[in-house]
Design a protein around this motif. Structure first.
Motif, short mmCIF file in Angstrom:
data_model
loop_
_atom_site.label_atom_id
_atom_site.label_comp_id
_atom_site.label_asym_id
_atom_site.label_seq_id
_atom_site.Cartn_x
_atom_site.Cartn_y
_atom_site.Cartn_z
N TYR A 79 0.80 -1.08 -0.14
CA TYR A 79 0.06 0.09 -0.07
C TYR A 79 0.92 1.38 0.05
O TYR A 79 0.39 2.29 -0.19
CB TYR A 79 -1.15 0.08 1.23
N ARG A 80 2.17 1.31 -0.02
CA ARG A 80 3.25 2.25 0.02
C ARG A 80 3.49 2.63 -1.29
O ARG A 80 3.57 3.82 -1.82
CB ARG A 80 4.32 1.95 0.98
N LEU A 81 3.82 1.58 -2.13
CA LEU A 81 4.50 1.86 -3.45
C LEU A 81 3.34 2.71 -4.33
O LEU A 81 3.85 3.67 -5.01
CB LEU A 81 4.70 0.48 -4.19
N PRO A 82 2.09 2.43 -4.26
CA PRO A 82 0.99 3.09 -5.05
C PRO A 82 1.17 4.60 -4.65
O PRO A 82 1.24 5.43 -5.40
CB PRO A 82 -0.10 2.40 -4.87
N GLN A 83 1.17 4.80 -3.31
CA GLN A 83 1.23 6.21 -2.58
C GLN A 83 2.56 6.96 -3.31
O GLN A 83 2.26 8.12 -3.94
CB GLN A 83 1.20 6.09 -1.26
N VAL A 84 3.67 6.49 -3.36
CA VAL A 84 4.50 7.15 -3.66
C VAL A 84 4.79 7.15 -5.37
O VAL A 84 5.07 8.39 -5.72
CB VAL A 84 6.01 6.41 -3.16
N MET A 124 -12.28 2.16 3.21
CA MET A 124 -11.71 0.87 2.93
C MET A 124 -12.07 0.02 1.77
O MET A 124 -13.07 0.23 1.30
CB MET A 124 -11.92 -0.16 4.18
N LEU A 125 -11.23 -0.61 1.12
CA LEU A 125 -11.09 -0.92 0.03
C LEU A 125 -10.82 -2.55 0.29
O LEU A 125 -9.97 -2.99 1.02
CB LEU A 125 -10.16 -0.73 -1.10
N PHE A 126 -11.93 -3.47 0.01
CA PHE A 126 -11.81 -4.80 0.27
C PHE A 126 -10.68 -5.58 -0.82
O PHE A 126 -10.56 -5.27 -1.71
CB PHE A 126 -13.06 -5.58 0.30
N TYR A 127 -10.15 -6.54 0.00
CA TYR A 127 -9.07 -7.61 -0.69
C TYR A 127 -9.91 -7.94 -1.91
O TYR A 127 -10.66 -8.69 -1.84
CB TYR A 127 -8.51 -8.41 0.17
N GLY A 128 -9.36 -7.68 -3.24
CA GLY A 128 -10.02 -8.28 -4.24
C GLY A 128 -10.83 -7.40 -5.13
O GLY A 128 -11.52 -7.66 -6.27
N ASN A 129 -11.28 -6.52 -4.35
CA ASN A 129 -12.20 -5.46 -4.96
C ASN A 129 -11.67 -4.68 -6.24
O ASN A 129 -10.39 -4.59 -6.41
CB ASN A 129 -12.31 -4.26 -3.90
N ARG A 130 -12.48 -4.31 -7.30
CA ARG A 130 -11.79 -3.88 -8.46
C ARG A 130 -10.71 -2.93 -8.57
O ARG A 130 -9.71 -2.98 -9.09
CB ARG A 130 -12.91 -3.56 -9.58
N GLN A 131 -11.25 -1.89 -7.60
CA GLN A 131 -10.26 -0.87 -7.58
C GLN A 131 -8.88 -0.86 -6.89
O GLN A 131 -7.62 -0.77 -7.21
CB GLN A 131 -10.80 0.60 -6.94
N GLU A 132 -9.07 -1.92 -5.78
CA GLU A 132 -7.80 -2.32 -5.03
C GLU A 132 -6.87 -3.10 -5.87
O GLU A 132 -5.79 -2.78 -6.02
CB GLU A 132 -8.41 -3.23 -3.85
#
Ligand SMILES: Nc1nc2c(c(CN[C@H]3C=C[C@H](O)[C@@H]3O)cn2[C@@H]2O[C@H](COP(=O)(O)O)[C@@H](O)[C@H]2O)c(=O)[nH]1
Length: 341
Positions: free
Chosen positions: A240-245, A267-275
């Protein structure tokens, strides 16, 4: 598993079909140029793993390999609801948060004589003992303590049954192939099976399994059992850090709708399309940055120390995110609570 795409294939497929996350090619080039200035420095080389990070083992022996294994087995989900109230661990006169709070807690336990890196210990460690080992100096505990306890018991039992209680035996079974080690890990240890689906295809990220291979390569300094001839086939680790940077540096962009959602802390659930789009586009973005950087190095005719691969770019960008936490405050990270990253 039949029809399961590799992490690299998954990332490419997601990037080609993403609706809310986009790779900015101008940004990709700018990040590659930022990294070019570091190409011959201490960060973009395998030795940085020990030289830069004081909590990492100094050695390259079996104990160091088993330290890496237990750390990467628990290497997930450190983010807290509010940045002001989070788990902190003091060790050696310094205070650590996030991923480093886990390393500090493990080193503190070892100093207290608790053999937390030995499978024979953590296969039967109790929940109360895990709470003590991972205790925070604040009133905010490390997230997902119960899951960490369950995973320690599960993983310790399997390591004892199948690999004589030492991850070095698993490494030696991989015949110096990073891909073979990756598959030995995901086939034998269920908590590493970071797989989901997207647009009807079965996709894999294998974030913790890939970082385990990378950290094994690093702790063994790329020598002996750690001399993986295909180490460059490992992609960046979808956390979740690399996308932020990558968003902060302009290489990745979110749709207004997704950015709005992340800014509210939803919150985005694991496997959610946007996640899945955030993770997949981040992996593909780093692959493109690497290709661009290698082109720039070629053009410049620069001599680099050893091959620059996605692992070293990932480590650099992750450290960059750590060092620029304040500057990045305006860019949200996505909040998914799971055991995979
Ligand atoms: N992509 C990527 N994600 C990484 C790492 C690391 C640390 N590993 C190496 C780095 C230095 C050491 O030498 C280790 O070898 C942790 N994470 C992830 O970040 C999140 C924790 O972040 P924060 O809450 O800010 O501590 C969490 O999902 C955790 O799983 C990495 O390197 N790359």
């Amino acid at each position: 598993m039949d029809g399961l795409l590799t992490p690299r294939e998954s990332a490419k497929f997601i990037a080609e079909n993403s609706r809310d996350v986009f790779i900015d090619h101008g940004g990709v080039r700018r990040v590659a140029e930022l990294l070019l200035a570091k190409a011959t420095g201490p960060e973009l080389r395998i030795g940085g793993w020990k030289a830069i990070h004081e909590l990492n083992p100094r050695g390259a022996d079996e104990a160091a390999v088993n330290w890496v294994f237990v750390i990467d087995t628990l290497n997930f989900s450190f983010w807290s609801e509010s940045d002001e109230h989070k788990c902190l661990v003091g060790f050696g006169g310094k205070t650590y948060s996030g991923y480093w709070s886990l390393c500090a807690a493990v080193n503190r336990a070892l100093d207290e004589g608790i053999p937390i890196t030995s499978a024979s210990y953590y296969a039967t460690v109790t929940l109360d003992e895990v709470r003590h080992i991972l205790r925070s100096d604040t009133d905010v505990p490390m997230p997902l303590i119960e899951e960490r306890h369950r995973i320690l018991n599960e993983t310790g039992k399997i390591l004892l049954e199948k690999f004589g209680g030492s991850f070095l035996n698993c490494v030696q079974k991989s015949d110096k192939s990073a891909q073979k080690l990756l598959h030995l890990v995901v086939e034998n240890f269920p908590s590493y099976r970071d797989v989901t689906q997207f647009e009807g295809k079965r996709i894999s990220f294998y974030k913790r399994a890939q970082i385990l291979v990378a950290d094994t390569w690093s702790v063994l300094e790329g020598k002996g059992d750690g001399c993986f001839e295909d180490i460059s086939s490992i992609t960046m680790f979808a956390d979740y850090r690399l996308p932020q940077v990558l968003v902060y540096l302009g290489a990745l962009k979110y749709s207004d709708e997704l950015l709005e959602k992340l800014l509210t802390g939803e919150m985005l659930f694991y496997g959610n399309r946007q996640e899945v789009e955030i993770r997949g586009c981040s992996v593909w973005c780093v692959e493109l940055i690497r290709d661009c950087l290698l082109e720039l190095i070629e053009k410049k005719g620069e001599e680099t120390t050893g091959e620059i691969n996605s692992i070293l770019l990932d480590y650099y960008l992750w450290d960059y995110a750590r060092d620029h936490r304040e500057d990045m405050k305006g860019v949200p990270f996505h909040r998914t609570r799971c055991i995979y990253y």
